[in-house]
Design an enzyme around this catalytic site. Structure first.
Site, PDB file in Angstrom:
ATOM      1  N   LYS A 196      54.628  34.643  36.180  1.00  0.00           N
ATOM      2  CA  LYS A 196      55.974  35.744  36.617  1.00  0.00           C
ATOM      3  C   LYS A 196      55.424  36.093  37.396  1.00  0.00           C
ATOM      4  O   LYS A 196      55.799  37.097  37.738  1.00  0.00           O
ATOM      5  CB  LYS A 196      55.550  36.719  35.179  1.00  0.00           C
ATOM      6  CG  LYS A 196      55.819  36.105  33.715  1.00  0.00           C
ATOM      7  CD  LYS A 196      56.161  35.095  33.763  1.00  0.00           C
ATOM      8  CE  LYS A 196      57.332  35.121  32.847  1.00  0.00           C
ATOM      9  NZ  LYS A 196      57.547  33.385  32.518  1.00  0.00           N
ATOM     10  N   HIS A 211      49.452  27.218  37.777  1.00  0.00           N
ATOM     11  CA  HIS A 211      48.828  29.032  37.339  1.00  0.00           C
ATOM     12  C   HIS A 211      47.141  28.884  37.181  1.00  0.00           C
ATOM     13  O   HIS A 211      46.799  29.288  36.646  1.00  0.00           O
ATOM     14  CB  HIS A 211      49.315  29.241  36.120  1.00  0.00           C
ATOM     15  CG  HIS A 211      50.776  29.312  36.318  1.00  0.00           C
ATOM     16  ND1 HIS A 211      51.766  29.583  37.123  1.00  0.00           N
ATOM     17  CD2 HIS A 211      51.673  28.948  34.591  1.00  0.00           C
ATOM     18  CE1 HIS A 211      52.930  29.883  36.684  1.00  0.00           C
ATOM     19  NE2 HIS A 211      53.184  28.978  35.670  1.00  0.00           N
ATOM     20  N   SER A 229      56.264  41.433  33.059  1.00  0.00           N
ATOM     21  CA  SER A 229      56.816  40.216  33.134  1.00  0.00           C
ATOM     22  C   SER A 229      56.083  39.665  31.563  1.00  0.00           C
ATOM     23  O   SER A 229      56.891  38.316  31.697  1.00  0.00           O
ATOM     24  CB  SER A 229      57.257  39.100  34.779  1.00  0.00           C
ATOM     25  OG  SER A 229      57.905  38.479  34.189  1.00  0.00           O
TER      26      SER A 229
END
Ligand code: PPS
Length: 313
Positions: free
Chosen positions: A58, A122, A152
C-alpha cells in the site's frame, strides 16, 4: 522486532489469523505465498534487463507499475490487457506455472518470455532473489509514510479475501508496530532500501514526493530507466497516472481484475475500492493522539541515525 524466531512470532499473532498466514523465519506472509515457493524465488534466474518494483504494501506499487509500463512500453493505446497482467507478482501463486512438493517454482511461460520482465514484490530483503545484487536489474523501491501505509493496508485487509481479518484498527496497529503484519516489518523494508539508495540500479522514491510533483517523479523514473520521453509523452503519462484517471481506467483499476486485485470479502458492504483515497494524511482519521505519539516514538527509535524521514501531511 523483540522476538525473532518463528515460534515466538506465531505466538504473538491474533488467533483468528493464524490459519491465513505463512510464518517464514520472523516474517509473516499472506497465505497465498506458499512455503514451497520460498526457495525457488531465492534462486530465481534474474536478468539484467528485469525491472523490479518493490514496496511494503500500500505504498504506491500500482501507481509506480502504471508509470513504469508506459515509460518502457509506450502508452499502448488500444491495448486491453490489464496492468496487473503485464507484471509478475513474484510471490503470488497466480504467476507460478507449476509447483510440486519438492519446491519447484516456475514462472508461467508467457510471463517469463517477455523482455524486459516486470516484477512487483512485497518480499522482505532476505527472501528476495539472491541474484538481485549480482545481476543488478533496475530496482525501484516506493516508500510511503508508515502511518498512511498502515491505514491503507488496514482497509485492504478488511476487503480482500487473500488477507487475514483483524479484530479492528487497534489490533491491526499493534501488529504493525510489532512488525507482524503480512509482508513483514515496515521498518525492515524501508531501512534496507534507504541504505541502498545510492546504488546505480536502485531508485528510492517516496509516495509523498510523487503526490507533490508528479511530473518531476515521472521524469526521475524515466531517467532512472534510461528512457527519454518527449514532452508530449511526459504530459500523457502524467495525465494517465493521476488518481482519478487510474480509477476510471478499467485496464488499470485493480477493482476490475478479480484474480490479483480485489477478491472481495463479503463484509465489503461499503464497496471500498483498491484505489481508495490516494491522499497524504488520512492517518489522522484513524490514529488517536495516544497512538500517534506512541508510534512517533517507535519511529524515532527505529529510524535513529538513518537519515530517513517522511512527510505526513
Ligand atoms: S498493493 O496492494 O500493496 O500493491 O497496493 P499499492 O498499489 O501499493 O497501494 C495502494 C494505495 O496507493 C494509492 N494509489 C494512488 N495514490 C495517488 N495517486 C495514484 N495515482 C494512486 N494509485 C494508487 C491507492 O489509492 C492506495 O492508497 P489509499 O490510501 O488506500 O487510497
Amino acid at each position: 522486532m523483540a522476538n525473532c524466531d518463528r515460534e515466538s512470532v506465531y505466538l504473538q499473532l491474533p488467533q483468528q489469523i493464524k490459519s491465513n498466514v505463512l510464518v517464514e523465519g520472523n516474517t509473516v506472509l499472506p497465505g497465498f505465498v506458499k512455503k514451497r515457493y520460498i526457495n525457488g524465488i531465492r534462486e530465481l534466474n534474474v536478468r539484467g534487463t528485469d525491472v523490479f518494483v518493490i514496496t511494503w504494501p500500500k505504498s504506491g506499487t500500482t501507481w509506480m507499475q502504471h508509470m513504469v509500463v508506459q515509460i518502457i512500453r509506450g502508452e499502448e493505446q488500444g491495448d486491453d490487457q490489464h496492468l496487473f497482467r503485464k507484471w509478475i507478482f513474484l510471490e503470488h501463486s497466480i504467476n507460478v506455472q507449476d509447483t510440486d512438493s519438492e519446491g519447484q517454482y516456475t514462472l508461467s511461460e508467457g510471463q517469463d518470455s517477455t523482455d524486459p520482465r516486470l516484477f512487483k514484490t512485497h518480499l522482505v530483503p532476505r527472501l528476495l532473489p539472491r541474484q538481485l545484487t549480482e545481476k543488478t536489474p533496475k530496482q525501484i523501491f516506493v516508500a510511503r509514510n508508515p502511518k498512511d501505509a498502515a491505514v491503507s493496508f488496514f482497509h485492504f485487509c478488511n476487503i480482500n479475501k487473500a488477507l487475514p481479518n483483524y479484530a479492528g484498527w487497534d489490533e491491526f496497529l499493534d501488529q504493525f508496530c510489532k512488525g507482524l503484519l503480512p509482508h513483514g516489518d515496515w521498518f525492515e523494508h524501508n531501512i534496507y532500501w534507504w541504505e541502498r539508495r545510492n546504488e546505480t540500479n536502485v531508485l528510492f522514491i517516496k509516495y509523498e514526493d510523487m503526490k507533490k510533483d508528479l511530473r518531476a517523479s515521472v521524469l526521475e523514473v524515466s531517467q532512472f530507466l534510461a528512457k527519454s520521453l518527449t514532452d508530449e509523452q511526459l504530459d500523457n503519462i502524467c495525465e494517465n497516472v493521476t488518481f482519478n484517471n487510474m480509477r476510471k481506467n478499467p485496464n488499470v483499476n485493480p477493482d476490475s481484475e478479480g484474480g490479483l486485485g480485489t477478491n472481495w470479502k463479503k463484509s465489503n458492504a461499503n464497496h471500498l475500492t483498491f484505489l481508495r483515497k490516494g491522499i497524504v494524511g488520512d492517518w489522522k482519521n484513524w490514529f488517536t493522539v495516544t497512538q500517534s505519539e506512541k508510534f512517533d516514538e517507535l519511529s524515532r527509535q527505529k529510524l535513529a541515525g538513518t537519515g530517513l524521514s517522511f512527510t505526513f501531511e
